[in-house]
Design a protein around this motif. Sequence first.
Motif, short mmCIF file in Angstrom:
data_model
loop_
_atom_site.label_atom_id
_atom_site.label_comp_id
_atom_site.label_asym_id
_atom_site.label_seq_id
_atom_site.Cartn_x
_atom_site.Cartn_y
_atom_site.Cartn_z
N GLY A 184 0.78 -1.22 0.00
CA GLY A 184 0.00 0.00 0.00
C GLY A 184 0.81 1.28 0.00
N THR A 185 2.13 1.19 -0.06
CA THR A 185 2.95 2.40 0.01
C THR A 185 3.19 3.05 -1.34
OG1 THR A 185 4.98 1.10 -0.09
CG2 THR A 185 4.14 1.66 2.10
N ASP A 186 2.78 2.44 -2.43
CA ASP A 186 3.07 2.99 -3.76
C ASP A 186 2.43 4.35 -3.98
OD1 ASP A 186 4.54 0.74 -4.28
OD2 ASP A 186 2.90 -0.32 -5.28
N GLY A 187 1.24 4.57 -3.52
CA GLY A 187 0.55 5.82 -3.78
C GLY A 187 0.74 6.88 -2.71
N LEU A 188 1.59 6.64 -1.72
CA LEU A 188 1.77 7.60 -0.63
C LEU A 188 2.81 8.66 -0.98
CD1 LEU A 188 1.82 5.19 2.45
CD2 LEU A 188 -0.04 6.66 1.73
N PRO A 189 2.69 9.87 -0.41
CA PRO A 189 3.70 10.92 -0.64
C PRO A 189 5.06 10.51 -0.07
CG PRO A 189 1.71 11.84 0.35
CD PRO A 189 1.56 10.37 0.36
N TYR A 190 6.11 11.18 -0.56
CA TYR A 190 7.49 10.85 -0.19
C TYR A 190 7.75 11.01 1.30
CZ TYR A 190 12.54 11.05 0.08
OH TYR A 190 13.85 10.83 0.43
N ASP A 191 7.26 12.08 1.92
CA ASP A 191 7.55 12.31 3.33
C ASP A 191 6.94 11.22 4.22
OD1 ASP A 191 4.99 13.26 2.73
OD2 ASP A 191 5.00 14.69 4.39
N ILE A 192 5.78 10.72 3.86
CA ILE A 192 5.15 9.64 4.65
C ILE A 192 5.91 8.33 4.46
CG2 ILE A 192 3.06 8.25 4.90
CD1 ILE A 192 1.44 10.75 4.26
N THR A 193 6.32 8.04 3.23
CA THR A 193 7.09 6.80 3.03
C THR A 193 8.42 6.85 3.77
OG1 THR A 193 7.99 7.67 0.96
CG2 THR A 193 6.03 6.25 0.81
N GLU A 194 9.05 8.03 3.86
CA GLU A 194 10.31 8.14 4.60
C GLU A 194 10.09 7.95 6.10
OE1 GLU A 194 13.65 8.41 3.86
OE2 GLU A 194 12.78 7.67 2.00
N ARG A 195 9.00 8.48 6.62
CA ARG A 195 8.70 8.28 8.04
C ARG A 195 8.42 6.80 8.33
NH1 ARG A 195 4.13 12.18 9.79
NH2 ARG A 195 3.73 12.33 7.59
N LEU A 196 7.72 6.14 7.43
CA LEU A 196 7.47 4.71 7.60
C LEU A 196 8.78 3.92 7.55
CD1 LEU A 196 4.26 4.19 5.44
CD2 LEU A 196 4.46 4.00 7.91
N ARG A 197 9.67 4.27 6.61
CA ARG A 197 10.95 3.58 6.52
C ARG A 197 11.75 3.78 7.79
NH1 ARG A 197 15.86 4.55 6.02
NH2 ARG A 197 15.61 6.79 5.74
N ALA A 198 11.77 5.01 8.33
CA ALA A 198 12.51 5.28 9.57
C ALA A 198 11.92 4.50 10.74
CB ALA A 198 12.50 6.77 9.86
N ALA A 199 10.61 4.41 10.78
CA ALA A 199 9.96 3.65 11.86
C ALA A 199 10.30 2.17 11.77
CB ALA A 199 8.45 3.85 11.80
N ARG A 200 10.37 1.64 10.55
CA ARG A 200 10.73 0.23 10.37
C ARG A 200 12.17 -0.02 10.80
NH1 ARG A 200 8.01 -0.53 4.52
NH2 ARG A 200 5.85 -0.65 5.23
N VAL A 201 13.06 0.91 10.45
CA VAL A 201 14.47 0.77 10.85
C VAL A 201 14.58 0.77 12.37
CG1 VAL A 201 16.72 1.91 10.80
CG2 VAL A 201 15.41 1.66 8.69
N GLN A 202 13.86 1.66 13.03
CA GLN A 202 13.89 1.71 14.49
C GLN A 202 13.35 0.42 15.09
OE1 GLN A 202 11.67 5.17 15.61
NE2 GLN A 202 13.38 6.58 15.27
N ALA A 203 12.27 -0.09 14.50
CA ALA A 203 11.68 -1.33 15.02
C ALA A 203 12.65 -2.49 14.86
CB ALA A 203 10.37 -1.62 14.30
N LEU A 204 13.34 -2.54 13.73
CA LEU A 204 14.31 -3.60 13.52
C LEU A 204 15.49 -3.48 14.49
CD1 LEU A 204 14.39 -3.90 9.62
CD2 LEU A 204 13.55 -5.58 11.27
N ASP A 205 15.94 -2.26 14.76
CA ASP A 205 17.02 -2.07 15.72
C ASP A 205 16.61 -2.55 17.12
OD1 ASP A 205 18.74 -1.07 13.84
OD2 ASP A 205 18.38 1.06 14.34
N LYS A 206 15.39 -2.24 17.49
CA LYS A 206 14.92 -2.69 18.81
C LYS A 206 14.76 -4.21 18.84
CE LYS A 206 12.56 1.51 20.20
NZ LYS A 206 11.28 2.14 20.52
N ARG A 207 14.37 -4.78 17.74
CA ARG A 207 14.18 -6.23 17.67
C ARG A 207 15.51 -6.96 17.76
NH1 ARG A 207 12.50 -11.06 17.82
NH2 ARG A 207 11.83 -12.20 16.01
#
Length: 150
Positions: A27-50
Amino acid sequence: MNRTPSASAELAADRFARRVTARLNEGTDGLPYDITERLRAARVQALDKRRKPAVVPVRQTVAAPVMVSSGGSATLGWGGEGGNWWRALISAAPLTALVVGLVFINIAQDEHIAHEIAEVDTALLTDDLPPSAYTDPGFLQFLKTADNSR
């Protein structure tokens, strides 16, 4: 394949995480760039915590009940081989308090009953009638007729 329950649970959690990631990526294909970057950063943080294992300080470990399997049955125990007499003393304290409380309640009840009996005896001995009148069968008949006439 012989796996421990924790390894099986971890594999199941990883499979679930991959499915969720794939669904989120769809579902990320149609999202604006700033939202996709925030999602990517959140995923990176989640992976670091994991990836970082939880560190438990040695001095702050607490003995907790654990399931101990013996033969065909499981029991709840404190783990470890050595018996700690402090643990036994602390676990016996509530039982001791209960027994002491029940003894005090019994003593208080006995005193209360003795006090009630003493009041009845005092009332009988200080009454105008002699105590032998209460055992007379005619007195019982008198009490029945006196109650009916009121």
